[in-house]
Design an enzyme around this catalytic site. Structure first.
Site, mmCIF file in Angstrom:
data_model
loop_
_atom_site.group_PDB
_atom_site.id
_atom_site.type_symbol
_atom_site.label_atom_id
_atom_site.label_comp_id
_atom_site.label_asym_id
_atom_site.label_seq_id
_atom_site.Cartn_x
_atom_site.Cartn_y
_atom_site.Cartn_z
ATOM 1 N N GLU A 19 7.319 -20.237 12.528
ATOM 2 C CA GLU A 19 6.242 -19.353 12.960
ATOM 3 C C GLU A 19 5.686 -18.560 11.790
ATOM 4 O O GLU A 19 6.432 -17.891 11.066
ATOM 5 C CB GLU A 19 6.689 -18.380 14.052
ATOM 6 N N ASP A 46 4.843 -14.782 1.532
ATOM 7 C CA ASP A 46 3.699 -15.605 1.924
ATOM 8 C C ASP A 46 4.196 -16.890 2.598
ATOM 9 O O ASP A 46 4.907 -17.692 1.991
ATOM 10 C CB ASP A 46 2.865 -15.931 0.683
ATOM 11 N N ASP A 89 -5.211 -13.076 11.647
ATOM 12 C CA ASP A 89 -6.382 -12.249 11.348
ATOM 13 C C ASP A 89 -7.634 -13.120 11.397
ATOM 14 O O ASP A 89 -7.739 -14.103 10.671
ATOM 15 C CB ASP A 89 -6.226 -11.627 9.959
ATOM 16 N N THR A 134 2.064 -11.394 25.124
ATOM 17 C CA THR A 134 2.336 -10.114 24.475
ATOM 18 C C THR A 134 1.683 -8.970 25.254
ATOM 19 O O THR A 134 0.785 -9.173 26.072
ATOM 20 C CB THR A 134 1.787 -10.104 23.043
ATOM 21 N N PHE A 189 -0.236 -6.851 23.963
ATOM 22 C CA PHE A 189 -1.603 -6.866 23.469
ATOM 23 C C PHE A 189 -2.455 -7.835 24.284
ATOM 24 O O PHE A 189 -3.581 -7.531 24.667
ATOM 25 C CB PHE A 189 -1.583 -7.276 21.989
ATOM 26 N N GLU A 190 -1.875 -8.997 24.575
ATOM 27 C CA GLU A 190 -2.606 -10.003 25.333
ATOM 28 C C GLU A 190 -2.828 -9.551 26.770
ATOM 29 O O GLU A 190 -3.904 -9.761 27.339
ATOM 30 C CB GLU A 190 -1.837 -11.320 25.304
#
Length: 223
Positions: A53, A105, A128, A201, A203-204
């Site tokens: 992920e 990264d 993003d 989530t 947020f979702e």
């Protein structure tokens, strides 16, 4: 040339639990980019389906997926230290042993640490979207990303992406439809219904109450 990174560095205060996760959990679950190529069968002590992920945020979804699938192994990458600490604290609290973590990264981890044709799934949830047109080149989903992921997935392995920004969903679809060696798993050739294995989530849920959409894309490595 400036390379595209998979993240934006964000400052954030550490809670006591997050700091405990970093201090106590990192020696157990943390992996370093500098260690180079990994034999993940040795790292996990078994051979199991493996999910990678990119950008797990505060780790809630990754924890939920790992707890629901103890027979699978998960590699999560996140640069936001409070999120890394939160996930590590959660792994200790729930006594989960099927997750390993990088804090750097994600694209470099794929390039340097993950063997070709070794992943069963790669997850990219709510990256993003870089809304402004002049920033679109910073989006992680680009042709080079699709090719790198294809190399790391097994034949039959799946890239699963999700976004709540429709223009980015359309961009993802355009990039992936043009990418060689993939098959779109959507019945209509566009987006799949929200798969049950992707946790919803907070947020979702909030976005759904506000009428916001979420688009899921699944592309399978075909060759």
């Amino acid at each position: 040339m400036r390379t595209i990174k998979s993240f934006v560095m964000r400052a954030g205060r550490m809670t006591e639990g997050q700091q405990r996760g970093l201090d106590q959990g990192w020696p157990q679950f943390g992996l370093e980019l500098e260690a180079g190529g990994q034999d993940f069968d040795r790292v996990f002590g078994r051979s199991a389906p493996r999910t990678f992920e990119i950008g797990f945020g505060m780790g809630h979804s990754l924890l939920e997926m790992a707890a629901a699938a103890p027979e699978q192994d998960f590699i999560g990458v996140e640069v936001h230290k409070p999120g890394v600490g939160a996930l590590l604290n959660g792994l200790m609290t729930q006594r989960l042993g099927n997750v390993r973590v990088y804090s750097c990264d994600a694209l470099e981890v794929l390039r340097q640490c993950v063997a070709d044709a070794s992943l069963d799934r790669l997850l990219l949830f709510f990256p993003d979207p870089w809304h402004k047109a002049r920033h679109h080149k910073r989006r992680i989903v680009q042709p080079a990303f699709a090719e790198l992921v294809r190399q790391k997935l097994k034949v039959g392995g799946v890239l699963h992406m999700a976004t709540d920004w429709q223009p980015y969903a359309e961009h993802m679809l355009e990039v992936m439809q043009a990418a060689p060696g993939y098959r779109n798993l959507a019945a209509d050739g566009q987006y799949v219904p929200r798969p049950p294995e992707r946790p919803i989530t907070k947020f979702e849920r909030r976005g759904e109450r506000l009428g916001h959409g979420v688009w899921d894309l699944k592309f399978q490595r075909s060759e």
